[in-house]
Design an enzyme around this catalytic site. Structure first.
Site, PDB file in Angstrom:
ATOM      1  N   HIS A  77       3.528   6.560  -6.147  1.00 21.61           N
ATOM      2  CA  HIS A  77       2.658   6.120  -5.055  1.00 21.61           C
ATOM      3  C   HIS A  77       1.957   4.822  -5.432  1.00 21.61           C
ATOM      4  O   HIS A  77       1.950   4.420  -6.598  1.00 21.61           O
ATOM      5  CB  HIS A  77       1.635   7.210  -4.706  1.00 21.61           C
TER       6      HIS A  77
ATOM      7  N   HIS B 208      -2.761   9.356   2.777  1.00 25.22           N
ATOM      8  CA  HIS B 208      -2.066   8.801   1.611  1.00 25.22           C
ATOM      9  C   HIS B 208      -0.681   9.426   1.558  1.00 25.22           C
ATOM     10  O   HIS B 208      -0.488  10.561   1.982  1.00 25.22           O
ATOM     11  CB  HIS B 208      -2.860   9.118   0.334  1.00 25.22           C
TER      12      HIS B 208
ATOM     13  N   ASP C 183       0.865  -1.169   0.000  1.00 31.51           N
ATOM     14  CA  ASP C 183       0.000   0.000   0.000  1.00 31.51           C
ATOM     15  C   ASP C 183       0.909   1.228   0.000  1.00 31.51           C
ATOM     16  O   ASP C 183       2.147   1.103  -0.072  1.00 31.51           O
ATOM     17  CB  ASP C 183      -0.994  -0.027   1.160  1.00 31.51           C
ATOM     18  N   CYS C 184       0.324   2.412   0.068  1.00 31.29           N
ATOM     19  CA  CYS C 184       1.121   3.634  -0.074  1.00 31.29           C
ATOM     20  C   CYS C 184       2.189   3.770   1.006  1.00 31.29           C
ATOM     21  O   CYS C 184       3.354   4.059   0.706  1.00 31.29           O
ATOM     22  CB  CYS C 184       0.219   4.860  -0.111  1.00 31.29           C
ATOM     23  N   SER C 185       1.816   3.552   2.259  1.00 29.11           N
ATOM     24  CA  SER C 185       2.802   3.700   3.334  1.00 29.11           C
ATOM     25  C   SER C 185       3.789   2.538   3.336  1.00 29.11           C
ATOM     26  O   SER C 185       4.943   2.698   3.736  1.00 29.11           O
ATOM     27  CB  SER C 185       2.105   3.822   4.691  1.00 29.11           C
TER      28      SER C 185
ATOM     29  N   ALA D 115       0.715   5.920   6.930  1.00 28.19           N
ATOM     30  CA  ALA D 115       0.871   7.255   6.352  1.00 28.19           C
ATOM     31  C   ALA D 115       0.745   8.339   7.422  1.00 28.19           C
ATOM     32  O   ALA D 115       1.523   9.296   7.435  1.00 28.19           O
ATOM     33  CB  ALA D 115      -0.166   7.471   5.247  1.00 28.19           C
TER      34      ALA D 115
END
Length: 181
Positions: free
Chosen positions: A146, A134, A85-87, A105
């Site tokens: 991202h 995000h 995922d983004c983080s 995040a």
């Protein structure tokens, strides 16, 4: 009976206004979910500072590591090349460069040195509230990498896209410890 109908019309009006403000970017407006915290707008964060500049070699390594994950699949809670995922992307990129970061995040935003939009440098991180928290890795020239969401791949986006511009919550910087430079 009319109260329920009036409330429904009011909610429809709010949703329509949000869609118009979003600039028809293709990303549907989302209603905030109280069960999921959002990143606070940049105006409520501690004042941004001109932190030490990103070291050239360190910044290049962060950008190269992030680019190496282009096309990797999104996976909620993931932080590995098979899915992230983004983080998880940010955590994985920085860990490969020898810097530990928090896993979410929101925690990453709280831990990073806050940087103004006009002071972003390649290798910095960018935070958004869309409305969920995000994060991405800034590449320079207004672009960032991202992990956008379910069913999508790690990709490059632009900060000036209305969806991201309206949701921008600040920039951040993680630095290596002096012995790691």
């Amino acid at each position: 009976m009319c109260k329920g109908r009036d409330r429904g019309r009011a909610l429809l009006g709010v949703a329509a206004a949000a869609w118009i403000v979003a600039g028809c970017t293709g990303a549907p407006p989302r209603v905030a979910d109280p069960a999921h915290p959002t990143i606070e707008p940049a105006a409520t964060l501690p004042a941004a500072v001109s932190g030490p500049p990103m070291e050239g070699e360190f910044a290049r390594r962060i950008v190269a590591e992030a680019r190496g994950f282009l096309g990797a699949p999104y996976r909620l809670g993931g932080a590995e090349p098979a899915g992230m995922d983004c983080s998880g992307l940010v955590s994985l990129v920085f860990s490969r460069a020898g810097v530990a970061t928090p896993r979410t995040a929101l925690a990453q935003q709280q831990a990073a040195l806050h940087i103004e939009l006009d002071e972003l440098q390649p290798g910095d991180v960018v935070f958004f509230r869309l409305p969920d928290p995000h994060v991405g890795v800034y590449l320079g020239a207004g672009e960032f990498i991202h992990a956008p969401g379910s069913g999508r791949m790690v990709t490059i986006a632009r900060l000036d896209e209305p969806y991201f511009l309206l949701g921008f919550a600040g920039g951040g910087r993680f630095q290596p410890r002096p012995a790691e430079r």
